[in-house]
Write an enzyme that holds these catalytic residues in place. Structure first.
Site, PDB file in Angstrom:
ATOM      1  N   CYS A  21       0.799  -1.226   0.000  1.00 45.25           N
ATOM      2  CA  CYS A  21       0.000   0.000   0.000  1.00 45.25           C
ATOM      3  C   CYS A  21       0.833   1.277   0.000  1.00 45.25           C
ATOM      4  CB  CYS A  21      -0.956  -0.002   1.193  1.00 45.25           C
ATOM      5  SG  CYS A  21      -2.173  -1.329   1.126  1.00 45.25           S
ATOM      6  N   CYS A  80     -11.639   1.576   5.071  1.00 43.16           N
ATOM      7  CA  CYS A  80     -11.717   2.186   3.744  1.00 43.16           C
ATOM      8  C   CYS A  80     -12.232   1.163   2.725  1.00 43.16           C
ATOM      9  CB  CYS A  80     -10.351   2.726   3.319  1.00 43.16           C
ATOM     10  SG  CYS A  80      -9.152   1.442   2.892  1.00 43.16           S
TER      11      CYS A  80
END
Length: 392
Positions: free
Chosen positions: A81, A213
């Site tokens: 990420c 998220c």
């Protein structure tokens, strides 16, 4: 060495899986926007770094060839990420070292619905040590890797500091209130604390659906250059990188669920950045940090030195993380609201900060923004912390 300038930025509006254009189209659109923003032709770009994690090798070339084919080096970057900021880190290094005068970092992702998973179940997982450590230091319920890691870190934080679990919900509320003013945000409706806390639990006992998220698709791009290149080509380049560091895990990371999600390496990278820049968190007006789960945002406040150890609850209660407070955290709405297309995330964070430092962020503009901080994290692990400053 001189500080590297941000010549241009661009991004697409993020969307839910199934609603996206092909990654080639999203990426080339973001790159073209960044080049237009810089006011230069693609022929001046000397190196390119392409960030993504879901795709075959050389997807970066495939996307970039729609913009131009000039024979330049293209490096494909996969650092989980933190991939987007890793691409920027490499582009900045190339310019700062004098190897090139102008470089491009771009990222994209086409994601699938649902929790993140591995595409390589026929071999050892890079997270095997982390999972073993989590099993040995906690009794975390089973679940998808990221959910389990960040969920248990939140539980550990509450237990360690006797914190009120609603701090994770308050962060969600704050984040959505910022997203209302961001036309690039996937979610733009406000939430109440009651809605967040009463939403379905996705990881007991504290994590609810509105604290995570969503998987998202999109692209973003940043053009960096030397001050001399900017002057030669008439580029305004009113933002510079004054500090940037990448850090990975330490041996004692395995001993604590909070460290397992990157607090220690975040603190390490932040210390390096503050030393490079010659200023600390007290100089910062806004931060874009990696809020893949609100538990991580809370823990990262302390990792970045925005507040003292165990002081995140007071920091949140006193609203020091929003407009009118000490600084504004995730004015974009963050990953929680804007979305998290992994390869693009770090570059979208950079784009948001550049807009604020230029004074062009619209209704969400942080007034008087002079210094901004970025935090982009990948489990496994790597973190990139970057400090930007407005050039007067």
């Amino acid at each position: 060495m001189t500080n590297v300038r941000i010549a241009g930025v661009g991004m697409t509006k993020f969307c839910k899986p199934g609603q996206q254009e092909p990654y080639r189209v999203m990426a080339s659109t973001a790159i073209k926007e960044a080049l237009i923003d810089a006011g230069i032709d693609y022929k001046y770009v000397q190196q390119a770094y392409a960030s993504y994690i879901y795709g075959d090798s050389t997807c970066g070339q495939h996307a970039l060839y729609d913009v131009g084919m000039t024979g330049i080096p293209v490096i494909n970057v996969n650092n989980n990420c933190s991939s987007g900021s890793t691409a920027l880190y490499l582009a900045r290094q190339a310019v700062e070292s004098g190897a090139v005068e102008c470089a491009l970092a771009f990222g994209f992702e086409e994601m699938q619905p649902g929790a993140l998973g591995s595409n390589w179940d026929d071999r050892e997982s890079p997270f095997s040590h982390m999972l073993s450590a989590l099993n040995s230091c906690s009794d975390a319920p089973e679940g998808p890797l990221a959910l389990r890691m960040f969920g248990q870190a939140g539980t550990a934080y509450v237990d360690k500091y006797d914190a009120d679990p609603n701090i994770f919900g308050k962060v969600s509320v704050k984040t959505r209130s910022h997203a209302v003013n961001n036309p690039y945000s996937l979610f733009s409706n406000e939430l109440t604390l009651e809605e967040v806390m009463n939403a379905p639990t996705i990881f007991p006992p504290h994590l609810t659906r509105f604290m995570a998220c969503p998987p998202t698709c999109g692209a973003a791009a940043v053009v960096v250059c030397s001050p001399a290149f900017a002057k030669k080509h008439g580029i305004k380049a009113g933002v510079e990188i004054v500090g940037q560091a990448m850090a990975t895990d330490f041996a004692d990371t395995w001993n604590d669920p909070i460290r397992l999600i990157g607090q220690e390496m975040t603190a390490n990278a932040a210390r390096q950045v503050y030393e490079q820049a010659g200023m600390g968190p007290e100089a910062v007006q806004l931060v874009e940090l990696h809020d893949c789960f609100t538990t991580n945002e809370v823990i990262t406040y302390e990792g970045l030195g925005l507040c003292g150890e165990g002081q995140a609850e007071k920091f949140i209660k006193d609203k020091q993380n929003t407009y009118g407070g000490q600084l504004v955290v995730n004015p974009s709405g963050g990953l929680m609201s804007k979305g998290h297309p992994i390869g693009a995330t770090g570059l979208a964070q950079a784009t948001e900060l550049v807009w604020h430092l230029r004074g062009t962020a619209g209704k969400r503009q942080v007034e008087g923004a002079e210094v901004a901080l970025q935090h982009n994290l990948g489990l496994g692990g790597a973190v990139v912390v970057t400090m930007y400053k407005k050039v007067s």
